[in-house]
Design an enzyme around this catalytic site. Structure first.
Site, short mmCIF file in Angstrom:
data_model
loop_
_atom_site.label_atom_id
_atom_site.label_comp_id
_atom_site.label_asym_id
_atom_site.label_seq_id
_atom_site.Cartn_x
_atom_site.Cartn_y
_atom_site.Cartn_z
N ASN A 282 0.82 -1.22 0.00
CA ASN A 282 0.00 0.00 0.00
C ASN A 282 0.85 1.26 0.00
OD1 ASN A 282 -2.41 -1.53 0.25
ND2 ASN A 282 -1.93 -1.80 2.41
N CYS A 283 1.93 1.17 -0.79
CA CYS A 283 2.93 2.19 -0.55
C CYS A 283 2.79 3.46 -1.35
CB CYS A 283 4.28 1.59 -0.82
SG CYS A 283 4.32 0.79 -2.39
N VAL A 284 3.53 4.41 -0.89
CA VAL A 284 3.74 5.76 -1.43
C VAL A 284 2.49 6.49 -1.90
CG1 VAL A 284 6.15 5.37 -1.98
CG2 VAL A 284 4.47 5.04 -3.75
#
Lengths: 428, 346
Positions: A241-243
């Protein structure tokens, strides 16, 4: 290695008492999905909603988007997440429910969750507005900390997507795509006259909401690794679920990686697509230099004439992008980069935070600092107030009349860095 | 019919040569002088008035001249302003650009002039108005007329403008978003195939060359130095009272740390969206090590600690904003007699 993808075109979604696919409509039994998610005792509550293309619906804050996929034979999709044993992905028959996704929302984990508008000007910025969403609204138990919160949401989304994939097994209305991946020696022999191309697949590896999982393993504890495009299609890569939302490589973007798709299109015709090197983007300079060395070495060992580097995130990852490009070019490997830009709200700033002169072939997926005014929607799934705390939003974002003033990077997938967006930027 | 205001000098306004270079600005209804060469080619627009001003008078009385221009803009309420073209003329070039910049900035009216590429006005003003690529001298006016009027006609009709290259104006250097026909991956693969074949291709983003910042010389005697702490790690008082942004910060903040020896959990927190904030929230000193500075002060290693935290969020921040923050922070620190700074990033 051979993978048959059986793609079922999902044109609509609805709730029902059982899960099935009828005439391209995915029927979903929410009770069944809730039971599945509540198997994890860290979940306090879960509910489901639906969103379709063209509807006056806004989903916020979105954490991950996942295409339902399941394996009929040859192991499991998303291997390494739920079981101790695992089988290499990319072999056998996989069902994919294209045109739909499991999309996770609920109270904010960090500040990296974004907005999806199903209609209006915001919809133009993202491919997610074109698909049907089974939206999961999930809340954790009070005792669950931030890191576990992210894991709970991630695993619940994957679990539901994997289950919905199996609903496709009874559906005979699919399009079959067959992908083959051979050893490097066979590949050379097959197309000796074509330029050999390697794809350098950058992925974030920087902590909470900045992670990627490879067969369930945190990319922070990996070094650059050769992977196959077939296993990527089978869910070997899962988003942590990044950046920021605009450049977040969701699990959906891994499964439907646009660079892989395009390289396969011209493989055997204009190029010989010989491999992928997965390159984790770490925080410290020492790790960046180590990963550059190992990435470039593997690209060279594959005998590449050319390379495409896709990106994830912006800022310190731009350094990874640039130093890998520099060394590839210095080794005579012709390189193209994909990057977004932060040229300021007015577009007048230098667009990149780091650069090398060798980066002479860049595809831009747009200025993420530019703002867009989004009209009010009839329905919000999730919590609109969270926009004030996420990337691309701020305390002035929500207008009195319900409109939303957002920077482009607050929109999920707006400047996707595998190039799955038509957004770009030009100098005027 | 769109209204166009025209600006020209004593020479092209047919007052006279160098001897008339101190002519004060005046205005005449309709086209005058070289404006007459452009007027017949304009479609859907007419030159309602022409301002004529001597070049020397303009450059020596810029404010007065702009005041005059302001009056005319308010009188004639034009939709577009045309100036020159000034070719390679230095003073006239500056005058055209100053007028364009003033009107475009203050009235949001598109302003068009034309300069030769070596004219210093190009670099100085290309970000402020449309400067068309014209030849070196008035001898090239035949080419300049269709180029400039063609462009102005597009502004009149509202037709979509092409790229600076297609329209032949000097790029303002502004990056604007567009939707392409093909997605980024398709364009990347096409670009790579061309590059591999040795064919021409066009990068979508020219690389900037950045100014290299040289480190300051070391402090001679740390035990007498006043040290300040700055961070781009998004550390703010708990609850984020000033609504510091998670990304693309537009400001920095200065918080008093008077009477504190440490940035404690629950008193400060990270609002930065670009890194895992869990460990910074447990102990904000991990990002902004105020506790260590205070200890060094007590031990006498450093003379004193500036009792403030200068902070912003360095996440998707444009280089232009970051540069401005740096300059503003430096002013604050210089005024406070700070000798050295610990700047932490994340």
């Amino acid at each position: 290695m051979k993978l048959e993808l059986r793609k079922i075109a999902i044109k609509d979604v609805c709730f029902d008492k059982e899960c099935k696919i009828v005439d391209g409509c995915l029927h979903v039994d929410p009770a069944k999905l809730e039971d599945l998610v509540l198997e994890d005792s860290r979940v306090k509550s879960v509910s489901f909603d639906l969103a379709r293309p063209g509807e006056s619906v806004r989903i916020v804050p979105v954490k991950d988007v996942i295409e339902p996929r399941a394996k009929l034979e040859g192991g499991e999709t998303f291997p390494g997440l739920f079981r101790e044993d695992m089988q290499e992905a990319g072999e056998g028959i996989t069902y994919a429910l294209s045109g739909c996704a499991v999309t996770t929302t609920g109270p904010i984990v960090g500040f990296q969750e974004g907005v999806i508008d199903m209609s209006g000007p915001g919809a133009e910025y993202t491919v997610y507005s074109q698909i049907n969403h089974v939206v999961m609204i999930i809340e954790k138990q009070d005792y669950v900390d931030q890191h576990d919160h992210e894991a709970v949401v991630r695993l619940a989304g994957i679990k539901v997507a994997r289950f919905l994939g199996t609903v496709g097994f009874d559906c005979e209305d699919y399009e079959s795509e067959v992908y083959e991946w051979k050893s490097i020696g066979e590949k050379y022999a097959e197309y000796p006259g074509l330029p050999k191309v390697v794809y350098v697949y950058n992925c974030m590896a920087q902590g909470l909401l900045h992670d990627t999982y490879f067969y369930g393993r945190d990319a922070k504890v990996m070094v650059p690794t050769m992977i196959t495009p077939l296993e990527v299609m089978d869910g070997a890569l899962v988003s942590g679920n990044c950046v920021s939302p605009g450049s977040k490589t969701t699990t959906y973007m891994h499964q439907n990686n646009a660079v892989i798709k395009e390289l396969f299109k011209i493989h055997g015709k204009e190029i010989n697509f010989v491999g992928i090197v997965l390159n984790p983007l770490m925080t410290t300079l020492k790790e960046k230099f180590r990963d550059r060395m190992l990435t470039v070495r593997q690209v060279k060992m594959l005998g590449a004439d050319g390379a495409i580097i896709s990106q994830e995130g912006f800022g310190n990852p731009t350094t990874d992008l640039m130093i890998v490009c520099q060394e590839l070019e210095q080794n005579g490997i012709k390189t193209v980069l994909i990057s977004n830009e932060d040229a300021g709200v007015d577009g007048m700033s230098e667009p990149l935070p780091d650069s090398v002169q060798e980066a002479n072939a860049i595809v831009s997926t747009g200025n993420s600092n530019a703002t867009v005014m989004l009209p009010a929607m009839e329905k919000t799934i999730g919590n609109i107030k969270e926009v004030e705390r996420v990337c691309g939003g701020n305390v002035n974002s929500i207008q009195e009349d319900g409109r939303l003033l957002l920077e482009i990077h607050g929109i999920m997938g707006s400047h996707n860095l595998q190039g799955n967006t038509k957004l770009g930027a030009v100098t005027i | 019919m769109k209204k166009i205001l025209f600006y020209t000098n004593q020479f092209f306004g047919q007052i006279g040569g160098e001897e008339k270079a101190y002519t004060e600005p005046f205005v005449e209804e309709g086209p005058r002088g070289n404006a007459n060469a452009f007027a017949p080619k304009l479609e859907g627009g007419e030159i309602v008035a022409t301002i004529v001003c001597g070049d020397n008078y303009f450059v020596e009385n810029v404010d007065k001249c702009l005041e005059f221009v302001k009056k005319q803009v308010e009188e004639y309420k034009p939709d577009i302003l045309m100036a020159g073209p000034a070719f390679n003329a230095g003073r006239f070039g500056i005058a055209c650009c100053e007028v364009c910049k003033y009107v475009q900035t203050n009235y949001k009216i598109p302003c068009v002039t034309g300069l030769y590429w070596e004219n210093p006005g190009v670099e100085m003003y290309k970000a402020d108005c449309y400067i068309m690529e014209v030849g070196k001298s008035a001898a090239t006016i035949r080419k300049a007329i269709p180029l400039i009027t063609g462009f102005v006609n597009k502004l009149i009709s509202g037709e979509k403008l092409g790229t600076p290259k297609q329209e032949h104006y000097y790029p303002k250097g502004q990056r604007v978003n567009v939707f392409h026909e093909k997605n980024g991956a398709e364009r990347a693969v096409e670009m790579l195939v061309k590059k591999l074949k040795g064919e021409e291709y066009e990068t979508e983003l020219e690389i900037s060359v950045y100014e290299k910042v040289n480190p300051a010389p070391p402090l001679k005697d740390l035990s007498k130095a006043k040290i300040a702490l700055c961070t781009s790690g998004g550390i703010v008082p708990f609850g984020n009272p000033d609504h510091m942004f998670a990304a693309t910060a537009k400001f920095w903040k200065k918080y008093s740390l008077e009477g504190k020896d440490s940035l404690n959990e629950g008193e400060f927190e990270s609002v930065h969206a670009g890194y895992d904030p869990v460990y910074a929230n447990e102990d904000p000193n991990r990002v902004a090590p105020y506790n260590t500075l205070k200890e060094l002060e007590k031990e006498g290693v450093i003379g004193s600690v500036y009792p403030y935290l200068l902070t912003t969020t360095g996440n998707s921040t444009s280089v232009a904003d970051a540069t401005r923050f740096g300059q503003e922070m430096a002013q604050d620190l210089l005024a406070a007699g700070v000798d050295g700074v610990i700047l932490t990033s994340t």
